[in-house]
Design an enzyme around this catalytic site. Structure first.
Site, PDB file in Angstrom:
ATOM      1  N   ASP A 191       0.846  -1.196   0.000  1.00 51.58           N
ATOM      2  CA  ASP A 191       0.000   0.000   0.000  1.00 51.58           C
ATOM      3  C   ASP A 191       0.876   1.239   0.000  1.00 51.58           C
ATOM      4  O   ASP A 191       1.664   1.451   0.926  1.00 51.58           O
ATOM      5  CB  ASP A 191      -0.909   0.001   1.241  1.00 51.58           C
ATOM      6  CG  ASP A 191      -1.859   1.187   1.242  1.00 51.58           C
ATOM      7  OD1 ASP A 191      -2.938   1.092   0.636  1.00 51.58           O
ATOM      8  OD2 ASP A 191      -1.519   2.227   1.856  1.00 51.58           O
TER       9      ASP A 191
ATOM     10  N   TYR B 210       3.401  10.038  -0.055  1.00 45.86           N
ATOM     11  CA  TYR B 210       4.384   9.501   0.883  1.00 45.86           C
ATOM     12  C   TYR B 210       5.820   9.786   0.443  1.00 45.86           C
ATOM     13  O   TYR B 210       6.757   9.500   1.184  1.00 45.86           O
ATOM     14  CB  TYR B 210       4.215   7.981   1.049  1.00 45.86           C
ATOM     15  CG  TYR B 210       2.872   7.531   1.582  1.00 45.86           C
ATOM     16  CD1 TYR B 210       1.951   8.433   2.116  1.00 45.86           C
ATOM     17  CD2 TYR B 210       2.509   6.186   1.537  1.00 45.86           C
ATOM     18  CE1 TYR B 210       0.718   7.999   2.583  1.00 45.86           C
ATOM     19  CE2 TYR B 210       1.285   5.743   2.008  1.00 45.86           C
ATOM     20  CZ  TYR B 210       0.389   6.657   2.530  1.00 45.86           C
ATOM     21  OH  TYR B 210      -0.826   6.214   2.992  1.00 45.86           O
TER      22      TYR B 210
ATOM     23  N   LYS C  27      -2.493   6.200  -4.254  1.00 48.71           N
ATOM     24  CA  LYS C  27      -3.556   7.153  -3.927  1.00 48.71           C
ATOM     25  C   LYS C  27      -3.353   8.492  -4.632  1.00 48.71           C
ATOM     26  O   LYS C  27      -2.216   8.969  -4.750  1.00 48.71           O
ATOM     27  CB  LYS C  27      -3.612   7.371  -2.401  1.00 48.71           C
ATOM     28  CG  LYS C  27      -3.729   6.065  -1.614  1.00 48.71           C
ATOM     29  CD  LYS C  27      -3.719   6.288  -0.112  1.00 48.71           C
ATOM     30  CE  LYS C  27      -3.556   4.972   0.625  1.00 48.71           C
ATOM     31  NZ  LYS C  27      -2.155   4.503   0.662  1.00 48.71           N
TER      32      LYS C  27
ATOM     33  N   HIS D  78      -7.253   9.905  -1.951  1.00 52.18           N
ATOM     34  CA  HIS D  78      -6.604   9.878  -0.638  1.00 52.18           C
ATOM     35  C   HIS D  78      -7.440  10.560   0.450  1.00 52.18           C
ATOM     36  O   HIS D  78      -7.537  10.066   1.574  1.00 52.18           O
ATOM     37  CB  HIS D  78      -5.230  10.553  -0.752  1.00 52.18           C
ATOM     38  CG  HIS D  78      -4.241  10.092   0.267  1.00 52.18           C
ATOM     39  ND1 HIS D  78      -2.890  10.011   0.021  1.00 52.18           N
ATOM     40  CD2 HIS D  78      -4.388   9.697   1.545  1.00 52.18           C
ATOM     41  CE1 HIS D  78      -2.265   9.585   1.108  1.00 52.18           C
ATOM     42  NE2 HIS D  78      -3.149   9.391   2.049  1.00 52.18           N
TER      43      HIS D  78
END
Length: 315
Positions: free
Chosen positions: A46, A51, A76, A107
């Site tokens: 994931d 990120y 996302k 997201h």
């Protein structure tokens, strides 16, 4: 040890445990992903554009030697990209070094100003988040449906969507019902009503931060620790197995090989051992005074969740 799978509403199978990569440093996440796939038996990763480690995740996938077709990869759409979903997806695909995603999520149900003063977290002059409050989430979702139709993703879903936003703003306009909703779910924030609602709509709940976040009190919880002792498990095993036993896709994050391995094996062992009575006992922990939502970005917008007061920057 491979995790069992759950069938999504479009027939796709998703492994019930995946490796989370939020807050994993780029230099650490490549090794973590490689180890999870090659040594620990994970088949579900994931990740997210926000990120800042998708390239390194992709490198870990390649180094593992596990065929791409055997790995379930999620990413996302970030909040500044709601107006250009396909372009954002293409960037994620390039970062990961793959030509498709198994699952692509919105997201947050929030569109931040794409022309603001920061690519990820634009702010207004007063310091509050620069949210475009007049953007309809159905316009984002229509673009998600379009990339699904093109075959660039195998399933689409949402993250951090409350029942209210799904019911009022998305589902009445959706041609495709979201396959999943990834939200903060753990012992102290079980969101029992939301989980029940999602299942009634054929939307699979996914748990991020299932062990809480750094320094979280969950690992010291007396109820979970007592059950761990009873069954010869660790408290982390019980916290993860509690979610897995409820058919919630669970996404523990770690970059430590031993913990990556034990998160998968321990969760599956605990899910088998916990009884209905144990689950009911754990379901009641938050309501006994321990309710604690750990992830609350200061969007300054009411997202419709229980136990989440609206805050603005600096408050």
């Amino acid at each position: 040890m491979a995790a069992p799978t759950i069938k999504l509403n479009n027939g796709l199978e998703i492994p019930v445990i995946g490796l989370g990569t939020w807050q994993s440093k780029p230099e650490e996440v490549t090794n973590a992903v490689e180890y999870a796939l090659k040594e620990a038996g994970y088949r579900h990763i994931d990740c997210a554009w926000a990120y800042d480690n998708e390239k390194e995740v992709g490198e870990g996938i390649r180094r593992s030697g596990v065929p791409r077709s055997e790995i379930f990869v999620t990413s996302k759409l970030w909040c500044t990209h709601h107006h250009r979903v396909e372009e954002a997806l293409d960037e994620t695909l390039a970062n990961l070094g793959t030509d498709y995603l198994d699952l692509y999520l919105v997201h947050w149900p929030i569109h931040l100003n794409p022309h603001g003063n920061h690519p990820k977290f634009p702010t207004r002059p007063d310091g509050s988040r620069d949210v475009l409050t007049d953007w309809p989430i159905r316009d984002t979702w229509a673009q998600m449906e379009a990339v699904l139709a093109k075959g660039k993703v195998r399933a689409i879903g949402v993250s951090n969507f409350s029942e209210r936003i799904l019911e009022r703003d998305l589902l009445p306009h959706a041609k495709v019902v979201p396959a999943v909703n990834q939200v903060e779910l753990h012992l102290y924030n079980p969101q029992l009503g939301l989980v029940e609602y999602l299942k009634s709509k054929g939307i699979v709940p996914q748990a991020y931060s299932p062990l809480g976040s750094t320094g979280s009190p969950l690992l010291q919880d007396e109820t979970a620790s007592a059950l761990a002792q009873q069954y010869g498990l660790s408290t982390a095993d019980v916290l993860l197995g509690y979610l897995v036993a409820k058919d919630i896709v669970t996404l523990p994050k770690s970059v430590t090989p031993a913990r990556i391995k034990s998160n998968l094996e321990g969760a599956l062992a605990a899910a088998k051992k916990l009884t209905k009575e144990d689950i009911a006992k754990l379901d009641g922990v938050a309501a006994s005074g321990k309710q604690n939502r750990l992830i609350q970005p200061p969007w300054g917008v009411d997202l419709g969740f229980d136990n989440w007061p609206v805050r603005v920057q600096g408050q």
